[in-house]
Design an enzyme around this catalytic site. Structure first.
Site, PDB file in Angstrom:
ATOM      1  N   GLU A 238      48.103 -20.773 -59.879  1.00  0.00           N
ATOM      2  CA  GLU A 238      48.014 -19.316 -59.976  1.00  0.00           C
ATOM      3  C   GLU A 238      49.135 -18.782 -60.850  1.00  0.00           C
ATOM      4  O   GLU A 238      50.267 -19.293 -60.812  1.00  0.00           O
ATOM      5  CB  GLU A 238      48.097 -18.685 -58.600  1.00  0.00           C
ATOM      6  CG  GLU A 238      46.857 -18.945 -57.777  1.00  0.00           C
ATOM      7  CD  GLU A 238      46.798 -18.050 -56.566  1.00  0.00           C
ATOM      8  OE1 GLU A 238      46.367 -16.902 -56.721  1.00  0.00           O
ATOM      9  OE2 GLU A 238      47.211 -18.496 -55.493  1.00  0.00           O
TER      10      GLU A 238
ATOM     11  N   LYS B  96      37.053  -2.316 -48.671  1.00  0.00           N
ATOM     12  CA  LYS B  96      36.866  -1.448 -49.835  1.00  0.00           C
ATOM     13  C   LYS B  96      36.714  -2.253 -51.131  1.00  0.00           C
ATOM     14  O   LYS B  96      35.853  -1.972 -51.959  1.00  0.00           O
ATOM     15  CB  LYS B  96      38.046  -0.478 -49.934  1.00  0.00           C
ATOM     16  CG  LYS B  96      37.822   0.564 -50.976  1.00  0.00           C
ATOM     17  CD  LYS B  96      38.636   1.792 -50.794  1.00  0.00           C
ATOM     18  CE  LYS B  96      38.137   2.803 -51.828  1.00  0.00           C
ATOM     19  NZ  LYS B  96      39.118   3.578 -52.452  1.00  0.00           N
TER      20      LYS B  96
ATOM     21  N   GLY C 278      37.335  -2.890 -39.293  1.00  0.00           N
ATOM     22  CA  GLY C 278      38.433  -2.769 -40.260  1.00  0.00           C
ATOM     23  C   GLY C 278      37.901  -2.193 -41.567  1.00  0.00           C
ATOM     24  O   GLY C 278      38.371  -2.530 -42.657  1.00  0.00           O
ATOM     25  N   ALA C 279      36.913  -1.297 -41.429  1.00  0.00           N
ATOM     26  CA  ALA C 279      36.199  -0.815 -42.619  1.00  0.00           C
ATOM     27  C   ALA C 279      37.045   0.083 -43.509  1.00  0.00           C
ATOM     28  O   ALA C 279      36.704   0.295 -44.673  1.00  0.00           O
ATOM     29  CB  ALA C 279      34.940  -0.080 -42.195  1.00  0.00           C
TER      30      ALA C 279
ATOM     31  N   HIS D 252      41.033 -24.509 -48.471  1.00  0.00           N
ATOM     32  CA  HIS D 252      40.253 -24.581 -49.708  1.00  0.00           C
ATOM     33  C   HIS D 252      40.263 -25.982 -50.341  1.00  0.00           C
ATOM     34  O   HIS D 252      39.231 -26.509 -50.725  1.00  0.00           O
ATOM     35  CB  HIS D 252      40.795 -23.609 -50.759  1.00  0.00           C
ATOM     36  CG  HIS D 252      40.925 -22.202 -50.275  1.00  0.00           C
ATOM     37  ND1 HIS D 252      39.990 -21.592 -49.502  1.00  0.00           N
ATOM     38  CD2 HIS D 252      41.898 -21.267 -50.470  1.00  0.00           C
ATOM     39  CE1 HIS D 252      40.362 -20.337 -49.248  1.00  0.00           C
ATOM     40  NE2 HIS D 252      41.522 -20.127 -49.824  1.00  0.00           N
TER      41      HIS D 252
ATOM     42  N   LEU E 140      40.214  -5.079 -47.738  1.00  0.00           N
ATOM     43  CA  LEU E 140      39.171  -6.091 -47.972  1.00  0.00           C
ATOM     44  C   LEU E 140      37.791  -5.429 -48.002  1.00  0.00           C
ATOM     45  O   LEU E 140      36.957  -5.726 -48.854  1.00  0.00           O
ATOM     46  CB  LEU E 140      39.221  -7.168 -46.878  1.00  0.00           C
ATOM     47  CG  LEU E 140      38.138  -8.238 -46.962  1.00  0.00           C
ATOM     48  CD1 LEU E 140      38.320  -9.101 -48.202  1.00  0.00           C
ATOM     49  CD2 LEU E 140      38.129  -9.136 -45.724  1.00  0.00           C
TER      50      LEU E 140
ATOM     51  N   ARG F  77      39.919   2.372 -36.870  1.00  0.00           N
ATOM     52  CA  ARG F  77      40.641   3.381 -36.092  1.00  0.00           C
ATOM     53  C   ARG F  77      40.666   4.729 -36.810  1.00  0.00           C
ATOM     54  O   ARG F  77      40.858   5.767 -36.202  1.00  0.00           O
ATOM     55  CB  ARG F  77      42.058   2.891 -35.817  1.00  0.00           C
ATOM     56  CG  ARG F  77      42.078   1.958 -34.608  1.00  0.00           C
ATOM     57  CD  ARG F  77      43.456   1.570 -34.235  1.00  0.00           C
ATOM     58  NE  ARG F  77      44.051   0.742 -35.281  1.00  0.00           N
ATOM     59  CZ  ARG F  77      45.053  -0.098 -35.090  1.00  0.00           C
ATOM     60  NH1 ARG F  77      45.600  -0.210 -33.924  1.00  0.00           N
ATOM     61  NH2 ARG F  77      45.532  -0.823 -36.075  1.00  0.00           N
TER      62      ARG F  77
HETATM   63  C1  BG6 Z   1      43.442 -17.141 -50.731  1.00  0.00           C
HETATM   64  C2  BG6 Z   1      44.924 -17.268 -50.573  1.00  0.00           C
HETATM   65  O1  BG6 Z   1      42.780 -17.778 -49.681  1.00  0.00           O
HETATM   66  O2  BG6 Z   1      43.059 -17.717 -51.962  1.00  0.00           O
HETATM   67  C3  BG6 Z   1      45.648 -16.609 -51.731  1.00  0.00           C
HETATM   68  O3  BG6 Z   1      45.326 -16.658 -49.359  1.00  0.00           O
HETATM   69  C4  BG6 Z   1      45.144 -17.168 -53.043  1.00  0.00           C
HETATM   70  O4  BG6 Z   1      47.051 -16.774 -51.639  1.00  0.00           O
HETATM   71  C5  BG6 Z   1      43.638 -17.112 -53.089  1.00  0.00           C
HETATM   72  O5  BG6 Z   1      45.718 -16.386 -54.080  1.00  0.00           O
HETATM   73  C6  BG6 Z   1      43.120 -17.803 -54.316  1.00  0.00           C
HETATM   74  O6  BG6 Z   1      41.756 -17.559 -54.434  1.00  0.00           O
HETATM   75  P1  BG6 Z   1      41.055 -17.585 -55.832  1.00  0.00           P
HETATM   76  O7  BG6 Z   1      39.618 -17.399 -55.539  1.00  0.00           O
HETATM   77  O8  BG6 Z   1      41.650 -16.452 -56.629  1.00  0.00           O
HETATM   78  O9  BG6 Z   1      41.398 -18.897 -56.441  1.00  0.00           O
END
Ligand code: BG6
Length: 442
Positions: free
Chosen positions: A191, A19, A12-13, A215, A17, A46
């Protein structure tokens, strides 16, 4: 010492993600000498690139031309790697849609990628317990658990890696790290942005799948696990698993930001949650009776991740006769600034015995010179070294899904105004997350 003789294949280069994150991380690792000049990166996808046009596409510095190549499609991929050098290990990073992980692993195996191969994949690992198990079972048909590296990028954040050090390399904290002394743990992950262009993914996910299952449960496990017998990945995973086993979710409320349903690709009647708050207990001798609260959401007006450990108040004697003295607190600032604050009581100078809370701050920005390496650099480097500490095991993933299962797709979220932390639906003495937001801001 540099890591040498590794081939890194990026599936998927030509995607985003690769890049934005992977290629820059690899370039940095070459440039700072972490990986040696005999390592090789092979982009795969691809798209119809030549080696030269791929190098141009990713903006490769000219001096790394001999280290980066491109191969289109799966056919002949293994032979291409072999033809480029005699590598002692091959790391394959699947920067692909998660639905493709299973089949791609199988195809890689059949193509010849078998011994000395490590596969890196990134969340989501399934969308629930059954699909995660299915994926793990499928991967296990071709690769052993020691060959599979599941990324949870929160584990690679410097301030998160420091949690175990703070807990187990400081004799002043570990005697008090239990429910006899700690009143509550609150984990905030806020966020500023909404779903932006990721609506199609996010609407099928929701914040509980997106942030809590992976997370935030990982953060909780690091905060509360017993000391491992050694620092090897197995010992650490074992202790994290014990926390996940002992975890019980007591309450969960979901909300959705106003205007979410008008975002690109979001259905008018979507009931996907963009905010969640949960109450949990950890039913172990160390933690029994102490609540853990998690709240996380999008479009809540600030980018802020922190963890607030509130200690029990001192007895209502001496300085706290009216019970108004604030709790002692330890705050782990994860981002945007990283550091640790300890909030404690201090006599206000000149007063008889008036007391206020003052902070002792440790900030990465002032205590250390130099920039903190970006998460993907650390993860790629560890995968090359064969260190799985910062990667999540199959069992951890499955157990987290199992615990969270009753709270997926709950439906009927309340609506909150965009740009604000929603009103809590639980009876919690939430510590104002902004109270400490400036502690490490310079
Ligand atoms: C990702 C989520 O795993 O983590 C995103 O899919 C989220 O929706 C992101 O924005 C948050 O990561 P970070 O490092 O910016 O807190």
């Amino acid at each position: 010492m540099s890591i040498n003789c590794s081939a890194i294949v990026i599936m998927g280069a030509s995607g985003d993600l690769a890049k934005r994150k992977l290629i820059p991380a690899l370039i940095a690792l070459f440039e700072n000498g972490t990986i040696a000049g005999d390592c090789m990166v092979l982009g795969n996808g691809r798209s119809d690139y030549t080696d030269e046009s791929f190098r141009e596409h990713i903006g490769l510095p000219a001096e790394l031309s001999d280290n980066v190549y491109y191969h289109q499609g799966m056919d002949g991929l293994f032979d291409r790697v072999k033809g480029l050098g005699d590598f002692n290990k091959i790391i394959v990073f699947m920067a692909l849609p998660p639905a493709a992980y299973g089949n791609t692993a199988e195809a890689l195996y059949r193509e010849g990628f078998q011994d000395n191969v490590r596969i890196i994949i990134e969340k989501p690992f399934g969308v629930n317990y059954d699909s995660a198990r299915k994926l793990n079972d499928h991967l296990k048909k071709f690769y052993s658990e020691t060959q599979i590296y599941r990324i949870d990028h929160y584990l690679a954040k410097e301030a998160v890696q420091n949690i175990l050090v703070f807990r187990f390399a400081n004799s002043i904290f570990f005697p008090v790290w239990n429910s006899s002394n700690i009143e509550s743990i609150q984990i905030n992950a806020f966020e500023e942005i909404g779903v932006e262009s990721r609506g199609a993914y996010f609407d099928k996910s929701g914040i509980i799948r997106d942030m809590v299952q992976n997370h935030l449960l990982q953060l909780l496990a690091l905060l509360t696990m017993e000391a491992p017998v050694s620092l090897d990945p197995e010992s650490i995973r074992h202790q994290k698993l014990n926390i996940l086993r002992a975890l019980s979710i007591k309450d969960c409320h979901i909300q959705q930001y106003e205007g979410y349903r008008s975002e690109e690709t979001i259905p008018d009647d979507s009931e996907t949650e963009t905010y969640a708050e949960l109450k949990m207990n950890i039913d172990t001798y160390r933690w029994t009776g102490m609540p853990v609260y998690i709240r996380t959401g999008k479009a809540v007006g600030r980018k802020l991740t922190n963890i607030v450990i509130s200690f029990k108040k001192v007895p209502q004697l001496l300085f706290n006769k009216d019970g108004k003295l604030d709790n002692n607190r330890i705050i782990f600032h994860i981002q945007p600034q990283s550091g640790i604050t300890i909030g404690h009581s201090t006599k206000i100078p000149g007063s008889d015995m008036d007391i206020t809370t003052t902070d002792m701050d440790f900030c990465y920005a002032t205590s250390f010179d130099g920039t903190v390496p970006e998460a993907y650099q650390k993860l790629l480097q560890d995968a090359m070294k064969g260190d799985q500490t910062l990667f999540v095991s199959a069992e951890e993933t499955e157990l987290s899904w199992k615990k969270i299962a009753p709270y997926l797709d709950m439906g009927s979220p309340l609506i909150y105004p965009k740009g604000q932390i929603p009103l809590s639906q639980m009876e919690v003495n939430w510590v104002d997350p902004d109270k400490y937001a400036n502690s490490c801001r310079f």
